[in-house]
Design a protein around this motif. Sequence first.
Motif, PDB file in Angstrom:
ATOM      1  N   HIS A 261     -67.804   4.258  20.757  1.00 47.58           N
ATOM      2  CA  HIS A 261     -68.217   4.094  19.690  1.00 47.58           C
ATOM      3  C   HIS A 261     -67.010   4.794  18.797  1.00 47.58           C
ATOM      4  CE1 HIS A 261     -72.543   4.358  21.008  1.00 47.58           C
ATOM      5  NE2 HIS A 261     -72.305   5.544  21.581  1.00 47.58           N
ATOM      6  N   ARG A 262     -67.293   3.839  17.616  1.00 46.72           N
ATOM      7  CA  ARG A 262     -65.772   3.887  16.846  1.00 46.72           C
ATOM      8  C   ARG A 262     -65.841   5.788  15.628  1.00 46.72           C
ATOM      9  NH1 ARG A 262     -65.093  -0.849  15.005  1.00 46.72           N
ATOM     10  NH2 ARG A 262     -63.267  -1.333  16.106  1.00 46.72           N
ATOM     11  N   ILE A 263     -65.278   6.035  15.807  1.00 46.54           N
ATOM     12  CA  ILE A 263     -65.092   7.170  14.311  1.00 46.54           C
ATOM     13  C   ILE A 263     -64.038   7.615  13.211  1.00 46.54           C
ATOM     14  CG2 ILE A 263     -65.572  10.035  14.464  1.00 46.54           C
ATOM     15  CD1 ILE A 263     -67.756   8.767  16.182  1.00 46.54           C
ATOM     16  N   GLU A 264     -64.537   7.065  12.172  1.00 42.25           N
ATOM     17  CA  GLU A 264     -63.687   7.404  11.209  1.00 42.25           C
ATOM     18  C   GLU A 264     -63.120   8.837  10.317  1.00 42.25           C
ATOM     19  OE1 GLU A 264     -61.756   5.523   7.080  1.00 42.25           O
ATOM     20  OE2 GLU A 264     -64.096   5.370   7.738  1.00 42.25           O
ATOM     21  N   ILE A 265     -61.621   9.464  10.869  1.00 40.55           N
ATOM     22  CA  ILE A 265     -61.929  10.902   9.733  1.00 40.55           C
ATOM     23  C   ILE A 265     -61.820  10.171   8.325  1.00 40.55           C
ATOM     24  CG2 ILE A 265     -60.580  13.618  10.506  1.00 40.55           C
ATOM     25  CD1 ILE A 265     -62.646  12.104  12.879  1.00 40.55           C
ATOM     26  N   TYR A 266     -61.463  11.343   7.621  1.00 43.39           N
ATOM     27  CA  TYR A 266     -61.954  10.436   6.261  1.00 43.39           C
ATOM     28  C   TYR A 266     -61.378  11.267   4.916  1.00 43.39           C
ATOM     29  CZ  TYR A 266     -64.269   6.990   2.174  1.00 43.39           C
ATOM     30  OH  TYR A 266     -64.181   6.418   1.155  1.00 43.39           O
ATOM     31  N   CYS A 267     -61.315  11.501   4.099  1.00 46.79           N
ATOM     32  CA  CYS A 267     -60.900  12.487   3.021  1.00 46.79           C
ATOM     33  C   CYS A 267     -60.113  11.862   1.726  1.00 46.79           C
ATOM     34  CB  CYS A 267     -60.081  13.787   3.698  1.00 46.79           C
ATOM     35  SG  CYS A 267     -58.361  13.713   3.939  1.00 46.79           S
ATOM     36  N   SER A 268     -60.672  12.406   0.365  1.00 49.38           N
ATOM     37  CA  SER A 268     -59.290  12.149  -0.221  1.00 49.38           C
ATOM     38  C   SER A 268     -60.510  10.649  -1.442  1.00 49.38           C
ATOM     39  CB  SER A 268     -58.549  11.615  -0.221  1.00 49.38           C
ATOM     40  OG  SER A 268     -57.734  12.781   0.272  1.00 49.38           O
ATOM     41  N   ASP A 269     -61.328  10.760  -1.104  1.00 50.58           N
ATOM     42  CA  ASP A 269     -62.156   9.515  -1.892  1.00 50.58           C
ATOM     43  C   ASP A 269     -62.414   9.851  -3.165  1.00 50.58           C
ATOM     44  OD1 ASP A 269     -64.551  10.334  -1.287  1.00 50.58           O
ATOM     45  OD2 ASP A 269     -65.638   8.493  -0.330  1.00 50.58           O
ATOM     46  N   TYR A 270     -62.952   9.124  -4.019  1.00 50.69           N
ATOM     47  CA  TYR A 270     -62.875   9.969  -5.344  1.00 50.69           C
ATOM     48  C   TYR A 270     -64.595   9.532  -5.955  1.00 50.69           C
ATOM     49  CZ  TYR A 270     -63.716   4.379  -6.485  1.00 50.69           C
ATOM     50  OH  TYR A 270     -63.868   2.893  -5.863  1.00 50.69           O
ATOM     51  N   GLN A 271     -64.894  10.174  -6.813  1.00 44.41           N
ATOM     52  CA  GLN A 271     -66.500  10.736  -7.720  1.00 44.41           C
ATOM     53  C   GLN A 271     -66.945   8.987  -8.008  1.00 44.41           C
ATOM     54  OE1 GLN A 271     -67.627  13.931  -9.606  1.00 44.41           O
ATOM     55  NE2 GLN A 271     -67.874  12.522 -11.062  1.00 44.41           N
ATOM     56  N   THR A 272     -68.044   8.613  -7.848  1.00 44.90           N
ATOM     57  CA  THR A 272     -69.422   7.448  -8.034  1.00 44.90           C
ATOM     58  C   THR A 272     -69.903   7.585  -9.449  1.00 44.90           C
ATOM     59  OG1 THR A 272     -69.482   7.344  -6.156  1.00 44.90           O
ATOM     60  CG2 THR A 272     -67.500   5.980  -6.735  1.00 44.90           C
ATOM     61  N   VAL A 273     -70.629   9.275  -9.057  1.00 45.55           N
ATOM     62  CA  VAL A 273     -71.952   9.249 -10.181  1.00 45.55           C
ATOM     63  C   VAL A 273     -72.568   8.277 -11.099  1.00 45.55           C
ATOM     64  CG1 VAL A 273     -72.125  11.240  -8.813  1.00 45.55           C
ATOM     65  CG2 VAL A 273     -71.600  11.402 -11.002  1.00 45.55           C
ATOM     66  N   ASP A 274     -71.405   7.921 -11.816  1.00 43.76           N
ATOM     67  CA  ASP A 274     -72.198   7.007 -13.197  1.00 43.76           C
ATOM     68  C   ASP A 274     -72.460   6.337 -12.825  1.00 43.76           C
ATOM     69  OD1 ASP A 274     -70.640   9.089 -14.318  1.00 43.76           O
ATOM     70  OD2 ASP A 274     -69.588   7.723 -14.866  1.00 43.76           O
ATOM     71  N   PRO A 275     -74.084   5.890 -13.174  1.00 40.52           N
ATOM     72  CA  PRO A 275     -74.571   4.918 -13.278  1.00 40.52           C
ATOM     73  C   PRO A 275     -74.543   3.180 -13.204  1.00 40.52           C
ATOM     74  CG  PRO A 275     -75.653   5.666 -14.735  1.00 40.52           C
ATOM     75  CD  PRO A 275     -74.603   6.720 -14.583  1.00 40.52           C
ATOM     76  N   ASP A 276     -73.128   3.343 -14.242  1.00 36.93           N
ATOM     77  CA  ASP A 276     -72.649   2.340 -15.198  1.00 36.93           C
ATOM     78  C   ASP A 276     -71.689   2.037 -14.754  1.00 36.93           C
ATOM     79  OD1 ASP A 276     -71.956   4.448 -16.388  1.00 36.93           O
ATOM     80  OD2 ASP A 276     -71.720   3.236 -18.650  1.00 36.93           O
ATOM     81  N   LEU A 277     -70.491   2.605 -13.292  1.00 36.20           N
ATOM     82  CA  LEU A 277     -69.192   2.528 -12.805  1.00 36.20           C
ATOM     83  C   LEU A 277     -69.215   1.102 -12.474  1.00 36.20           C
ATOM     84  CD1 LEU A 277     -66.756   4.384 -11.853  1.00 36.20           C
ATOM     85  CD2 LEU A 277     -67.969   4.391  -9.944  1.00 36.20           C
ATOM     86  N   GLU A 278     -68.393   0.070 -12.482  1.00 39.08           N
ATOM     87  CA  GLU A 278     -68.460  -1.473 -12.087  1.00 39.08           C
ATOM     88  C   GLU A 278     -67.649  -0.860 -11.237  1.00 39.08           C
ATOM     89  OE1 GLU A 278     -65.722  -3.299 -15.582  1.00 39.08           O
ATOM     90  OE2 GLU A 278     -67.256  -2.565 -17.197  1.00 39.08           O
TER      91      GLU A 278
END
Length: 326
Positions: A261-278
């Motif tokens: 089973h593949r596991i990704e270890i992940y950090c440092s993405d960005y915020q996307t809460v705006d409903p009109d984000l393109e």
Amino acid sequence: MSIPASVLYPPFNIVRLSHIVLTVTDIKVSRAFYADVLGLQVTAEDDKRVYLRALEERGHHCIVLEQGDHGVANELGFKVFDEEHLDRAAKHFETQGLPVQWVDAPHQGRTFRTRDPLGIPLEFYARMDRLPPIHQKYALYKGVKPLRIDHFNCFSPDVRASVAFYNSLGFRVTEYTDTEDGSELWAAWMHRKGGVHDIAFTNGLGPRLHHVAFWVPTPLNIIDLLDLMSTTGYVGNIERGPGRHGISNAFFLYIRDPDGHRIEIYCSDYQTVDPDLEPIRWDLKDPQRQTLWGAPAPRSWFEEGSNFRGTELRVSKLKSTPIVAP
């Protein structure tokens, strides 16, 4: 190329992804990997199951390991807003002609299981046993210091169909890849909780689980995990990375558990809460799409994944291929 439109007022409110159930062939070996190497916390166990949570989580579990004859992926779990929304979810799937089975899921309240139109097994609930906080019990931090489950990534034989279905449930596309001629979706990343994704779909034989990801504090925790794995008998379980994705901008490492089973270890993405984000578009042949530093992924990353229990595999409708490492 247009992507399926977002549905900002879905029929029920999915808060976030919650947990995954994995079948493993040696429960003791898998327990050692997830608890002692990765650093997830065991919350309950018996001879057939081990429940684990990450360090910031208050819910009882984010991953369940079940003893079985073959390593397969089972339900992808999602939390809905409350009991009313749980009933609305069940009614919605029934009206779509999808199966709804109410089950007794230990440490969860009312829970039902269903499948998406391509066959991925899903589980929905509103309430899970709540546990005391442990995020400031720093003596418990070990391994890669996992803070929370972050996302699922799945192979889909029809990415556009997958995106259309999850859009109808309120997931929103943050980034996507289309084919060379711009006519078709090759991959897409979709969220509910305000990060880059709770679930993603990549073109390929499927549906299959590509990976489940855990969020960690910093890239340095990934370096620590690499040192630990390479000196404790797990160097062969390191598949890809470390690196920084172009898509999501996240720092990553891909490893395989004892059953593959593949596991990704992940950090440092960005915020996307705006409903009109393109959504951000990526070209399939862009070398920085996979890794911002330009290094292509190995062939295993595009071809290998975990089968879902009881799911029939379909060949992908697209023949376009990304850049693959030699």
